[in-house]
Design an enzyme around this catalytic site. Structure first.
Site, PDB file in Angstrom:
ATOM      1  N   HIS A  33      -3.696   7.315   1.818  1.00 13.35           N
ATOM      2  CA  HIS A  33      -4.087   5.961   1.789  1.00 13.35           C
ATOM      3  C   HIS A  33      -5.422   5.624   1.683  1.00 13.35           C
ATOM      4  O   HIS A  33      -5.024   5.989   3.026  1.00 13.35           O
ATOM      5  CB  HIS A  33      -2.458   4.756   2.110  1.00 13.35           C
ATOM      6  CG  HIS A  33      -2.864   3.693   1.830  1.00 13.35           C
ATOM      7  ND1 HIS A  33      -3.809   3.235   1.075  1.00 13.35           N
ATOM      8  CD2 HIS A  33      -3.213   2.167   2.338  1.00 13.35           C
ATOM      9  CE1 HIS A  33      -3.990   1.480   0.467  1.00 13.35           C
ATOM     10  NE2 HIS A  33      -3.785   1.032   1.815  1.00 13.35           N
ATOM     11  N   ASN A  47     -10.533   0.211  -0.523  1.00 16.49           N
ATOM     12  CA  ASN A  47      -8.783  -0.036  -0.188  1.00 16.49           C
ATOM     13  C   ASN A  47      -7.574  -0.236  -1.131  1.00 16.49           C
ATOM     14  O   ASN A  47      -7.653  -1.494  -1.930  1.00 16.49           O
ATOM     15  CB  ASN A  47      -7.970  -0.521   1.181  1.00 16.49           C
ATOM     16  CG  ASN A  47      -6.598  -0.558   1.615  1.00 16.49           C
ATOM     17  OD1 ASN A  47      -5.677  -0.421  -0.084  1.00 16.49           O
ATOM     18  ND2 ASN A  47      -6.341  -0.780   2.042  1.00 16.49           N
ATOM     19  N   CYS A  97       1.090  -1.345  -0.326  1.00 19.93           N
ATOM     20  CA  CYS A  97      -0.277  -0.165  -0.077  1.00 19.93           C
ATOM     21  C   CYS A  97       1.045   1.398   0.270  1.00 19.93           C
ATOM     22  O   CYS A  97       0.533   2.121  -0.164  1.00 19.93           O
ATOM     23  CB  CYS A  97      -0.279  -0.010   0.765  1.00 19.93           C
ATOM     24  SG  CYS A  97      -2.207  -1.640   1.519  1.00 19.93           S
TER      25      CYS A  97
HETATM   26  O1  UT7 Z   1      -3.960  -1.381   3.162  1.00 15.08           O
HETATM   27  C1  UT7 Z   1      -3.371  -1.470   4.539  1.00 15.08           C
HETATM   28  C2  UT7 Z   1      -3.068  -0.837   6.027  1.00 15.08           C
HETATM   29  N1  UT7 Z   1      -4.522  -1.805   6.344  1.00 15.08           N
HETATM   30  C3  UT7 Z   1      -5.004  -1.548   7.654  1.00 15.08           C
HETATM   31  O2  UT7 Z   1      -4.797  -0.087   7.818  1.00 15.08           O
HETATM   32  C4  UT7 Z   1      -6.286  -1.573   7.812  1.00 15.08           C
HETATM   33  C5  UT7 Z   1      -5.608  -1.400   9.781  1.00 15.08           C
HETATM   34  N2  UT7 Z   1      -7.730  -2.090  10.037  1.00 15.08           N
HETATM   35  C6  UT7 Z   1      -8.152  -2.018  10.142  1.00 15.08           C
HETATM   36  O3  UT7 Z   1      -8.644  -1.584   9.110  1.00 15.08           O
HETATM   37  C7  UT7 Z   1     -10.064  -2.917  11.154  1.00 15.08           C
HETATM   38  O4  UT7 Z   1      -8.748  -3.226  12.549  1.00 15.08           O
HETATM   39  C8  UT7 Z   1     -10.372  -3.278  10.724  1.00 15.08           C
HETATM   40  C9  UT7 Z   1     -11.467  -2.995   9.376  1.00 15.08           C
HETATM   41  C10 UT7 Z   1      -9.653  -4.710   9.858  1.00 15.08           C
HETATM   42  C11 UT7 Z   1     -11.161  -4.372  11.323  1.00 15.08           C
HETATM   43  O5  UT7 Z   1     -11.558  -3.693  12.200  1.00 15.08           O
HETATM   44  P1  UT7 Z   1     -11.411  -3.215  14.028  1.00 15.08           P
HETATM   45  O6  UT7 Z   1     -12.394  -2.333  14.292  1.00 15.08           O
HETATM   46  O7  UT7 Z   1      -9.950  -3.501  14.181  1.00 15.08           O
HETATM   47  O8  UT7 Z   1     -12.522  -5.299  14.610  1.00 15.08           O
HETATM   48  P2  UT7 Z   1     -11.713  -6.738  14.954  1.00 15.08           P
HETATM   49  O9  UT7 Z   1     -10.638  -6.937  13.893  1.00 15.08           O
HETATM   50  O10 UT7 Z   1     -11.108  -6.041  16.081  1.00 15.08           O
HETATM   51  O11 UT7 Z   1     -12.750  -7.204  14.639  1.00 15.08           O
HETATM   52  C12 UT7 Z   1     -14.272  -6.679  15.418  1.00 15.08           C
HETATM   53  C13 UT7 Z   1     -15.272  -8.104  14.974  1.00 15.08           C
HETATM   54  C14 UT7 Z   1     -15.080  -9.412  15.862  1.00 15.08           C
HETATM   55  O12 UT7 Z   1     -15.672  -9.826  15.590  1.00 15.08           O
HETATM   56  P3  UT7 Z   1     -15.673 -10.678  17.879  1.00 15.08           P
HETATM   57  O13 UT7 Z   1     -14.120 -11.179  17.674  1.00 15.08           O
HETATM   58  O14 UT7 Z   1     -15.955  -9.167  18.547  1.00 15.08           O
HETATM   59  O15 UT7 Z   1     -17.114 -11.493  17.511  1.00 15.08           O
HETATM   60  C15 UT7 Z   1     -14.602  -9.735  14.383  1.00 15.08           C
HETATM   61  O16 UT7 Z   1     -14.868 -11.070  14.320  1.00 15.08           O
HETATM   62  O17 UT7 Z   1     -16.164  -7.387  13.944  1.00 15.08           O
HETATM   63  C16 UT7 Z   1     -15.787  -9.290  12.671  1.00 15.08           C
HETATM   64  N3  UT7 Z   1     -15.895  -9.090  12.206  1.00 15.08           N
HETATM   65  C17 UT7 Z   1     -16.470  -8.560  11.466  1.00 15.08           C
HETATM   66  N4  UT7 Z   1     -18.548  -8.660  11.324  1.00 15.08           N
HETATM   67  C18 UT7 Z   1     -18.857  -8.176  10.316  1.00 15.08           C
HETATM   68  C19 UT7 Z   1     -15.125  -8.970  11.275  1.00 15.08           C
HETATM   69  N5  UT7 Z   1     -14.743  -8.533  10.126  1.00 15.08           N
HETATM   70  C20 UT7 Z   1     -15.934  -8.378   9.811  1.00 15.08           C
HETATM   71  C21 UT7 Z   1     -17.572  -8.149   8.316  1.00 15.08           C
HETATM   72  N6  UT7 Z   1     -18.197  -7.657   8.925  1.00 15.08           N
HETATM   73  N7  UT7 Z   1     -17.122  -7.215   7.616  1.00 15.08           N
END
Ligand code: UT7
Length: 333
Positions: A260, A290, A114
């Protein structure tokens, strides 16, 4: 006489097919509401089966060249930032070089995921400053949809396909500037500075689980989203400060931040940490998702075309991606 790089034109291309969050929710356990609230993404463009990264890159490059009023025969270097090359080799850049009808110079790919576009800007600016290139086409292009695990809701909802390009040209440092000065003369037009970093101890936070030398497969994206998020806000704020300090400027001097586009919450948290108004942040994430190395030139092209980015504006590009890699480029438009 020292040279500097100025941007002569921008161009971009998005595949026709738009995939909404609702469409993804039909095949995955996710919802429009979760995706919008946690990321800011509403839709993404996905390349047709017949479209390859080189096809997207070629259209973006042609559009940038047309806006610049530069013929392909005048270009002496073509750089393509991509993580999704058409083939393991040759470099996709050489395919685009051939298709553009470039008759001389060199073409190669840049891999910093990225951060690829800001890495590419650093490479392009160095070649121009050292007098080794006069006119460079720099492209960021991805068909990221091809390396996603469409069963992993934690990653597949985040990405899209697209391409953006700029044309850079060498000018004498005293020419085309509002004021003559040394390389740190921040009143002149053009690329003022670039800053790139990586930390190879954080490979496992964001990677593809395959490759020619390991599994002989292409592999799919794996990410520890929460950790990447944490690194992103810190690294991105630091790189902005680094660019400002190097040029004897302050955050308030920035007219436009073109980041980005990974997550709206990262954009907002970074702006807040810097004390930068969110009105100065160019956002395309809601429509493009993204697009990895393509996200900055896509956002830049949109902001130039709709008249937000104007001559004389101070524009800061910044990105972070797998590696982890991160970087910034400061341009007086
Ligand atoms: O371009 C390269 C750089 N990349 C980035 O900068 C990405 C950086 N990270 C992020 O943008 C975020 O961490 C994400 C969008 C990937 C995830 O958001 P988050 O608020 O950190 O969520 P999480 O991974 O902590 O997950 C929270 C909950 C989980 O469920 P439980 O364990 O709390 O029951 C996940 O399983 O959300 C769940 N979850 C989803 N639910 C519905 C994860 N993805 C999804 C989804 N739909 N698509």
């Amino acid at each position: 006489m020292l040279k500097r790089s100025i941007v002569l034109g921008t161009g971009s291309y998005l595949p026709e097919r738009v995939v909404s969050n609702d469409e993804l929710a039909e095949r995955l356990e996710t919802s429009h509401e979760w995706i919008v609230t946690r990321t800011g993404i509403r839709q993404r463009h996905i390349a047709a089966n017949s479209e390859m990264t080189s096809d997207l890159a070629l259209i973006a490059a042609k559009r940038a060249l047309e806006e610049a009023g530069v013929a392909a025969s005048e270009v002496d270097m073509l750089l393509l930032a991509t993580t999704t090359p058409d083939q393991t080799f040759p470099a996709t850049a050489t395919k685009v070089q051939g298709q553009l009808g470039m008759t001389n110079g060199a073409a190669f790919d840049i891999q910093a995921v990225c951060s690829g576009f800001v890495y590419g800007l650093a490479v392009a600016d160095s070649f121009i400053k050292s007098g080794q290139a006069e006119t460079i086409v720099l492209i960021g292009a991805e068909t990221f949809s091809r390396i996603l695990d469409w069963k992993d809701r934690g990653t597949c909802v985040l990405f899209g396909d697209g391409a953006g390009a700029i044309v850079l040209s060498a000018v004498e440092n005293s020419e085309d500037t509002m004021q003559t000065g040394g390389p740190r003369d921040n009143r002149g037009r053009g690329v003022l500075s670039t800053h790139i970093h990586s930390n190879g101890n954080t490979n496992e936070l964001l990677y593809v689980d395959g490759g020619p030398s390991s599994t002989q497969t292409v592999g799919q994206v794996r990410m520890n989203g929460r950790e990447v998020f944490r690194y992103a806000v810190n690294n991105l704020a630091n790189i902005v400060y680094e660019a400002m300090e190097f040029n004897n400027l302050v955050v308030d001097d920035i007219d436009w931040l073109v980041p980005h586009q990974a997550n709206k919450r990262i954009l907002d948290s970074t702006a807040k940490k810097l004390g930068l108004s969110t009105d100065k942040v160019i956002v395309t994430l809601d429509r493009h998702a993204n697009t990895s190395a393509a996200s900055i030139p896509l956002a830049l092209d949109e902001a130039v075309k709709d008249g937000r980015v104007k001559s004389g504006d101070l524009v800061l590009l910044e990105a972070m991606g797998g590696g982890l890699t991160w970087g910034a480029g400061l341009i007086r438009w």
